[in-house]
Scaffold this active site. Sequence first.
Site, PDB file in Angstrom:
ATOM      1  N   GLN A  15     -24.563  72.141 -53.775  1.00 18.29           N
ATOM      2  CA  GLN A  15     -23.963  71.283 -52.255  1.00 18.29           C
ATOM      3  C   GLN A  15     -22.917  70.933 -52.113  1.00 18.29           C
ATOM      4  O   GLN A  15     -22.535  70.698 -51.177  1.00 18.29           O
ATOM      5  CB  GLN A  15     -25.801  70.445 -52.254  1.00 18.29           C
ATOM      6  CG  GLN A  15     -26.441  71.338 -51.679  1.00 18.29           C
ATOM      7  CD  GLN A  15     -27.590  72.280 -50.503  1.00 18.29           C
ATOM      8  OE1 GLN A  15     -25.959  71.865 -49.557  1.00 18.29           O
ATOM      9  NE2 GLN A  15     -27.882  73.122 -50.114  1.00 18.29           N
ATOM     10  N   GLY A  68     -27.093  81.178 -56.494  1.00 21.94           N
ATOM     11  CA  GLY A  68     -27.421  79.508 -57.303  1.00 21.94           C
ATOM     12  C   GLY A  68     -28.617  79.528 -58.338  1.00 21.94           C
ATOM     13  O   GLY A  68     -28.148  79.217 -59.550  1.00 21.94           O
ATOM     14  N   THR A  69     -29.738  79.789 -58.519  1.00 23.44           N
ATOM     15  CA  THR A  69     -31.072  80.144 -59.014  1.00 23.44           C
ATOM     16  C   THR A  69     -30.552  80.543 -60.523  1.00 23.44           C
ATOM     17  O   THR A  69     -30.719  80.446 -61.308  1.00 23.44           O
ATOM     18  CB  THR A  69     -32.273  80.582 -57.593  1.00 23.44           C
ATOM     19  OG1 THR A  69     -32.605  79.790 -56.758  1.00 23.44           O
ATOM     20  CG2 THR A  69     -33.662  80.294 -58.587  1.00 23.44           C
ATOM     21  N   ALA A 105     -22.259  80.891 -52.714  1.00 20.73           N
ATOM     22  CA  ALA A 105     -22.014  81.575 -51.389  1.00 20.73           C
ATOM     23  C   ALA A 105     -22.332  80.873 -49.864  1.00 20.73           C
ATOM     24  O   ALA A 105     -21.859  80.718 -49.389  1.00 20.73           O
ATOM     25  CB  ALA A 105     -20.967  82.906 -51.465  1.00 20.73           C
ATOM     26  N   HIS A 106     -24.180  81.247 -50.076  1.00 20.32           N
ATOM     27  CA  HIS A 106     -24.067  80.876 -48.652  1.00 20.32           C
ATOM     28  C   HIS A 106     -24.076  79.708 -48.342  1.00 20.32           C
ATOM     29  O   HIS A 106     -24.462  79.109 -47.499  1.00 20.32           O
ATOM     30  CB  HIS A 106     -25.842  81.508 -48.202  1.00 20.32           C
ATOM     31  CG  HIS A 106     -27.090  81.284 -48.864  1.00 20.32           C
ATOM     32  ND1 HIS A 106     -28.106  80.477 -48.481  1.00 20.32           N
ATOM     33  CD2 HIS A 106     -27.485  81.066 -50.597  1.00 20.32           C
ATOM     34  CE1 HIS A 106     -28.698  80.053 -49.505  1.00 20.32           C
ATOM     35  NE2 HIS A 106     -28.658  80.227 -50.940  1.00 20.32           N
ATOM     36  N   ASN A 140     -29.497  68.058 -52.082  1.00 18.80           N
ATOM     37  CA  ASN A 140     -29.145  68.607 -50.752  1.00 18.80           C
ATOM     38  C   ASN A 140     -30.532  68.264 -49.892  1.00 18.80           C
ATOM     39  O   ASN A 140     -30.160  68.354 -48.655  1.00 18.80           O
ATOM     40  CB  ASN A 140     -30.209  70.029 -51.698  1.00 18.80           C
ATOM     41  CG  ASN A 140     -31.533  69.981 -52.395  1.00 18.80           C
ATOM     42  OD1 ASN A 140     -31.361  69.864 -53.658  1.00 18.80           O
ATOM     43  ND2 ASN A 140     -32.247  70.478 -51.957  1.00 18.80           N
ATOM     44  N   CYS A 165     -38.643  73.506 -48.461  1.00 15.14           N
ATOM     45  CA  CYS A 165     -39.583  73.967 -47.732  1.00 15.14           C
ATOM     46  C   CYS A 165     -39.162  76.381 -48.038  1.00 15.14           C
ATOM     47  O   CYS A 165     -39.543  77.172 -47.804  1.00 15.14           O
ATOM     48  CB  CYS A 165     -40.342  74.358 -46.366  1.00 15.14           C
ATOM     49  SG  CYS A 165     -39.286  73.282 -45.661  1.00 15.14           S
TER      50      CYS A 165
END
Length: 386
Positions: free
Chosen positions: A181, A72-73, A202-203, A153, A327
């Site tokens: 998300q 995504g980044t 994907a994750h 998120n 975080c």
Amino acid sequence: MTAARAYLDHNAASPLRPEAREAMIAALEHEGNASSIHAEGRAARHVVEDTREKLAALIGALPQSIIFTSGGTEANAMALSPSWLRGNGAARLFVSSVEHASVLRGGRFATSDVELLPVHSNGIVSLEAARDAFAAWHATGLPFLVSLMLANNETGVVQPVAALAELAHEFGGLVHCDAVQAIGKIVVDASALGADLLTVSAHKFGGPKGVGALAVLREGLPIATLVKGGGQERGYRAGTENVAAIAGLGAAVGALTGNDREPREIAILRDELEAQIAVIAPEAMFFSRRAERLPNTSCFAIEGMSAETLVIAMDMHGIAVSAGSACSSGKVERSHVLDAMGVAPGLGAAAIRVSLGWNTMTADIERFAAAWSAIYRTFAARRHAA
Ligand code: PLP
């Protein structure tokens, strides 16, 4: 992870689905490079193209719109680096103030060219403020891009992407939607959203980490190539494809396709979890509870209860949850999302995010409730004694 633990942090990373693991192991056997024309290469290429088709079908896009990325980044960075970017105030990027850090950083836009759109106290972007901001910029005659996430998120709030896209298009802007998300939790229909670019990772839905995609939903969009080299991904993203990761992405998409039962069951578990929290701690404050939210996310706080302490205590009881945002540096920082919603700093510092997913079961909620009861009783006794 042993079965004795309850993993309730799917918005940080959702565990790999068994289908994805199997597909990845099978794909690791392909010795060919997906760009080679021999049989081994073609077998690898088949895996990549099969995933492209599945993902495109899931989001209602064309296969050729999908550019695979490292997640995504990277897809967000690509989306926010249009080729017409000149810097020096010659273009503007509007982002909501509750976006993920990878959007707030603005891709290739200079910090001074990024303008934050405010959100209401429920976390939903202000369409009125957006209209004013677009109209003011439109008067300059210079191009602009807007980035709005489909779901947050931290709070799970679902943003009015279709309405914002219509507004931005009215003033001649381009629209990017970070749908990281949302996929797997709510229906994501690219054409109904009206965005020009859409990010996938994907994750967050049971695929592997380190793979995602940017969907380029309109012909001729000015996408810049960030990773230059070979001609992979139609020249938009060079580098030999990570075939195993792409296979895992495809299998996770396969598990979602036509599966509307999973989000409904998850919503029931999330509502049960919130009921348990409130029974034990009636003063619990649930953020964005009255807004449209993802079915899997709950973000809540108890004034005076440190989020960091609670996350650690939960972990010791065998439960994985998050404090406020993800975080990424390993330390708990103040949530810019809750700040933007006007939540008092003391309450924001106590915010906990519990996020459920494909493998969450009633036993996980029971385990959470038992731990929450024990931790809260200790906290309440200390508060009383103070
Ligand atoms: N966008 C949102 C809304 C996210 O929650 C995340 C990850 O937490 C990302 C983007 C980044 O995705 P990735 O971890 O695949 O780089």
